[in-house]
Motif scaffolding. Structure first.
Motif, PDB file in Angstrom:
ATOM      1  N   GLN A  74      -9.783  11.198 -26.475  1.00  0.00           N
ATOM      2  CA  GLN A  74      -9.147  12.426 -25.974  1.00  0.00           C
ATOM      3  C   GLN A  74      -8.288  13.096 -27.055  1.00  0.00           C
ATOM      4  O   GLN A  74      -7.053  13.088 -26.978  1.00  0.00           O
ATOM      5  N   HIS A 124      -4.000   9.239  -8.079  1.00  0.00           N
ATOM      6  CA  HIS A 124      -4.962   8.395  -8.792  1.00  0.00           C
ATOM      7  C   HIS A 124      -4.342   7.658  -9.983  1.00  0.00           C
ATOM      8  O   HIS A 124      -5.061   7.000 -10.724  1.00  0.00           O
ATOM      9  N   ASP A 125      -3.053   7.796 -10.194  1.00  0.00           N
ATOM     10  CA  ASP A 125      -2.404   7.150 -11.336  1.00  0.00           C
ATOM     11  C   ASP A 125      -1.456   6.021 -10.929  1.00  0.00           C
ATOM     12  O   ASP A 125      -0.831   5.403 -11.798  1.00  0.00           O
ATOM     13  N   PHE A 131      -1.395   5.320 -23.444  1.00  0.00           N
ATOM     14  CA  PHE A 131      -2.188   4.218 -22.886  1.00  0.00           C
ATOM     15  C   PHE A 131      -2.072   2.933 -23.706  1.00  0.00           C
ATOM     16  O   PHE A 131      -2.817   1.985 -23.481  1.00  0.00           O
ATOM     17  N   TYR A 183     -10.836  12.797 -17.186  1.00  0.00           N
ATOM     18  CA  TYR A 183      -9.784  13.543 -17.888  1.00  0.00           C
ATOM     19  C   TYR A 183     -10.108  13.632 -19.385  1.00  0.00           C
ATOM     20  O   TYR A 183      -9.269  13.990 -20.193  1.00  0.00           O
ATOM     21  N   ARG A 236      -4.466  22.588 -10.782  1.00  0.00           N
ATOM     22  CA  ARG A 236      -3.486  21.551 -11.089  1.00  0.00           C
ATOM     23  C   ARG A 236      -3.568  21.398 -12.596  1.00  0.00           C
ATOM     24  O   ARG A 236      -4.654  21.237 -13.158  1.00  0.00           O
ATOM     25  N   ARG A 292      -8.500   3.664  -7.344  1.00  0.00           N
ATOM     26  CA  ARG A 292      -9.624   4.591  -7.541  1.00  0.00           C
ATOM     27  C   ARG A 292     -10.926   4.051  -6.983  1.00  0.00           C
ATOM     28  O   ARG A 292     -11.997   4.598  -7.252  1.00  0.00           O
ATOM     29  N   ASP A 341      -2.938  19.474 -15.900  1.00  0.00           N
ATOM     30  CA  ASP A 341      -2.720  18.131 -16.428  1.00  0.00           C
ATOM     31  C   ASP A 341      -1.789  18.162 -17.648  1.00  0.00           C
ATOM     32  O   ASP A 341      -1.934  19.036 -18.514  1.00  0.00           O
ATOM     33  N   VAL A 342      -0.839  17.227 -17.700  1.00  0.00           N
ATOM     34  CA  VAL A 342       0.082  17.107 -18.844  1.00  0.00           C
ATOM     35  C   VAL A 342       0.628  18.483 -19.257  1.00  0.00           C
ATOM     36  O   VAL A 342       0.626  18.837 -20.445  1.00  0.00           O
ATOM     37  N   ARG A 398      -5.268   1.584 -13.756  1.00  0.00           N
ATOM     38  CA  ARG A 398      -5.206   2.305 -12.492  1.00  0.00           C
ATOM     39  C   ARG A 398      -6.475   2.246 -11.652  1.00  0.00           C
ATOM     40  O   ARG A 398      -6.633   3.028 -10.708  1.00  0.00           O
ATOM     41  N   GLU A 435       1.638  19.312 -13.678  1.00  0.00           N
ATOM     42  CA  GLU A 435       2.016  17.905 -13.806  1.00  0.00           C
ATOM     43  C   GLU A 435       2.950  17.857 -15.002  1.00  0.00           C
ATOM     44  O   GLU A 435       2.513  17.932 -16.147  1.00  0.00           O
ATOM     45  N   PHE A 493      -3.373  10.374 -25.568  1.00  0.00           N
ATOM     46  CA  PHE A 493      -3.955   9.446 -24.583  1.00  0.00           C
ATOM     47  C   PHE A 493      -5.000   8.592 -25.301  1.00  0.00           C
ATOM     48  O   PHE A 493      -4.750   8.132 -26.409  1.00  0.00           O
ATOM     49  N   ASP A 536     -11.861   8.371 -19.569  1.00  0.00           N
ATOM     50  CA  ASP A 536     -10.597   8.350 -18.824  1.00  0.00           C
ATOM     51  C   ASP A 536     -10.832   8.999 -17.465  1.00  0.00           C
ATOM     52  O   ASP A 536     -10.157   9.951 -17.076  1.00  0.00           O
ATOM     53  N   HIS A 541      -5.862  18.083 -24.134  1.00  0.00           N
ATOM     54  CA  HIS A 541      -6.843  17.401 -24.982  1.00  0.00           C
ATOM     55  C   HIS A 541      -8.226  17.630 -24.404  1.00  0.00           C
ATOM     56  O   HIS A 541      -8.372  17.927 -23.222  1.00  0.00           O
TER      57      HIS A 541
HETATM   58  C1  NOJ Z   1      -2.592  12.662 -16.187  1.00  0.00           C
HETATM   59  C2  NOJ Z   1      -3.719  12.296 -15.272  1.00  0.00           C
HETATM   60  O1  NOJ Z   1      -3.256  12.306 -13.951  1.00  0.00           O
HETATM   61  C3  NOJ Z   1      -4.208  10.945 -15.734  1.00  0.00           C
HETATM   62  O2  NOJ Z   1      -5.126  10.393 -14.829  1.00  0.00           O
HETATM   63  C4  NOJ Z   1      -4.807  11.090 -17.096  1.00  0.00           C
HETATM   64  O3  NOJ Z   1      -5.165   9.810 -17.575  1.00  0.00           O
HETATM   65  C5  NOJ Z   1      -3.807  11.715 -18.075  1.00  0.00           C
HETATM   66  N1  NOJ Z   1      -3.109  12.833 -17.516  1.00  0.00           N
HETATM   67  C6  NOJ Z   1      -4.510  12.196 -19.308  1.00  0.00           C
HETATM   68  O4  NOJ Z   1      -5.306  13.304 -19.025  1.00  0.00           O
END
Ligand code: NOJ
Ligand code: CA
Length: 564
Positions: free
Chosen positions: A177, A336-337, A153, A68, A207, A438, A209-210, A434, A276, A173, A65, A108
């Motif tokens: 993960q 990036h998403d 996903f 990530y 930053r 990228r 994540d999740v 995505r 996030e 995810f 991923d 994760h």
């Molecule tokens: C948010 C991240 O911005 C994304 O790119 C990632 O796939 C998911 N969290 C899972 O880590």
């Protein structure tokens, strides 16, 4: 409110540049961007004038991923570099006055993480399995997932352990993960160790994540999918009103962030963090509070159409929310998403109520439209530049995603076999995912791989049209998107001395007009027709070129000016 820019609150009105390391610059020519590549481009970042970089993950990872999926939180992926390279890069950035933020992925790990491997090996009922979320499967043979939950996903959120013991593990995810069990003391202790590791290495912040996902209520009986709430509104999809979401935005998560804050505050200046957090608006402040992470991403402006009314409403709402949490707001148009905003704005507006509320869903929604609708590239770029000049003039921090300063378009011409995003595979190609935002960025129009790397082709294909957006091309043009970003960021540094904003009445429904400190005024024209500039104003910068003819603001343009 007037405030002093002390070291401790450097982030409140910072411009932060997101680097997606494997797509930024490839120094050793293996097709994957690396840390030495970033170091070589520090002069570029300095010229852009950003205060900090946020680096998407660079940890050892199978890249299932895009990084990530982290196998080791306290090391660098050998494909990307070494810890020495990291130190060298940080020193070069520091010398250029640029701070470093790193991405922490606490929800994760990768299934390659030593703890997950140990959990598989140690077997059912072992202490090792307790660090993740394992459950017995349903049915006499335990060959059905413990619940019918769907992962973000696509496809099931549980996968069999693969060691034939009837157990399944939970992954919000990709199946690569597995989610951590945040009730486990080892997990808590290990992340404190990771934060300290990077803090001691000199990073200025994180930053997260999740950030809303770490703590979960996995007590039996687990609810059915249809009873789960929509995480962004906390409204239930159906039935069981009042049920807390077992997976998202649980109050206990803030105990974790309070413990992290104690650690952050042991540094001078304190480390910063931005969450996030995909949560209901009234819950966001908890993440941004000063005894928690301190700041939370707002994606609201990203989810708006290019429309004056939508922007005004979003700006008011965002500033109000940040005032309540005593944090500063954040502005994000690309990352990036989600589809690059220069392309997104080339699509016709969508009634706001019909827009999906999550980035991943929005990305696919836009890509689907892309297939059937003609994209107006010229208007998309004009709007993108206008929207950027608008957010750079707002109180709060602006997060810029690599390549947007070039006006880069989304890359849609990626063959199936070249696609990397797990979304593509998990939805059997229904959602392409995505990858399009990228693709490695172009540095030099006439070089191999557009100067991204001089060896193997980039890991995602760079189409020919990228040449026109190359840094060397745009540097020569004083009206290019890059030159406009550079000028705007420099100007903002001088002009922004407080967090005040005052609206100025304007009868035109396509116009936003606001005033900032020191007579700095901003006019955003979201319509296609030109509008008058206020009398006797001196233009500081315009998103559509340096000079304005006849004191008129063209359509789809933002102008900063010095009021009379
Ligand atoms: C948010 C991240 O911005 C994304 O790119 C990632 O796939 C998911 N969290 C899972 O880590
Ligand atoms: Ca490389």
């Amino acid at each position: 409110m007037v405030y002093l820019i002390s070291d401790a609150n450097w982030w409140r009105q910072a411009v932060i540049y997101q680097i997606y390391p494997r797509s930024f610059a490839d120094a050793n020519g293996d097709g994957i961007g690396d840390l030495k590549g970033i170091t070589s481009r520090v002069p570029y970042l300095k010229a852009l004038g950003v205060d900090a970089v946020w680096m998407s993950p660079f940890y050892p990872s199978a890249l299932k991923d895009g990084g990530y999926d982290v196998a080791d939180y306290r090391d660098i992926d050998p494909k990307i570099g070494t810890l020495e390279d990291f130190d060298e890069m940080s020193a070069a950035l520091k010398a250029a006055g640029i701070k470093v933020m790193v991405d922490i992925v606490p929800n994760h790990s990768s299934d390659d993480h030593e703890w997950f491997q140990a959990a598989l090996k140690a077997g059912k009922g072992s202490a090792e399995r307790e660090r993740y979320i394992f459950r017995d499967g349903l049915g006499p043979n335990k060959d059905q997932a413990p619940t019918d939950w769907i992962c973000t996903f696509g496809g099931p959120a549980w996968s069999p352990s693969g060691v034939d013991d009837g157990q399944w593990y939970f992954h919000w995810f990709d199946s690569s993960q597995p989610d951590f069990n945040w009730e486990h003391p080892d997990v808590k202790a290990d992340f404190l160790k990771t934060l300290r590791f990077w803090g001691d290495r000199g990073v200025s912040g994180f930053r997260i994540d999740v950030a809303h996902g770490l703590t979960k209520d996995m007590k039996e009986p687990l609810p059915d999918w249809k009873e789960l709430s929509d995480m962004t509104t906390r409204k239930l999809t159906s039935g069981n009103a009042g049920l807390d979401h077992p997976l998202y935005d649980r109050d206990e998560v803030h105990d974790i962030y309070r413990s992290w804050r104690k650690l952050f505050n042991q540094y001078n200046p304190p480390l910063m963090a931005v969450a996030e957090a995909w949560v209901a608006p009234d819950r966001k402040g908890l993440y941004a509070s000063s005894d928690g992470l301190g700041q939370a991403f707002s994606f609201d402006i990203l989810l708006c159409n290019f429309d004056a009314d939508e922007y005004r409403e979003c700006i008011d709402r965002s500033l109000e929310a940040s005032k309540e949490s005593k944090s500063s707001t954040t502005w994000v148009l690309s990352n990036h998403d989600v589809m690059r905003h220069a392309s997104r704005f080339g699509l016709p507006n969508v009634p706001n109520a019909n827009l999906p509320v999550s980035q991943i869903a929005l990305n696919q929604f836009l890509l689907d439209k892309f297939q059937v609708q003609k994209v107006d590239i010229e208007s998309g770029l004009k709007r993108a530049r206008a929207a950027t000049l608008m957010i750079l003039a707002l109180p709060g921090s602006t997060y810029i995603y690599q390549g947007e300063e070039l006006g880069l378009q989304e890359v849609v011409e990626i063959n199936e076999e070249e696609r990397q995003d797990p979304i593509f595979r998990r939805t059997e190609g229904k959602d392409v995912g995505r990858d399009g935002c990228r693709v490695p960025i172009p540095w030099v129009a006439n070089e191999r791989n557009f100067g991204y790397g001089l060896g193997k082709p980039a890991h995602l294909p760079q189409p020919d049209w990228m040449a026109q957006y190359a840094v060397d091309v745009e540097e020569k043009d004083s009206n290019s998107t890059l030159s406009t970003y550079r000028r705007a960021i420099q100007l903002r540094k001088k002009l922004q001395t407080s967090e005040d904003l005052e609206w100025v009445d304007n009868s035109n429904k396509d116009v936003l007009h606001f005033r900032r400190p020191n007579g700095w005024e901003i006019l955003v024209n979201t319509g296609r027709a030109e509008v008058d500039m206020p009398a006797s104003s001196k233009v500081l910068i315009s998103s559509s070129g340096s000079t304005l003819e006849g004191n008129k603001v063209p359509g789809e343009t933002t102008v900063w000016f010095q009021g009379a």
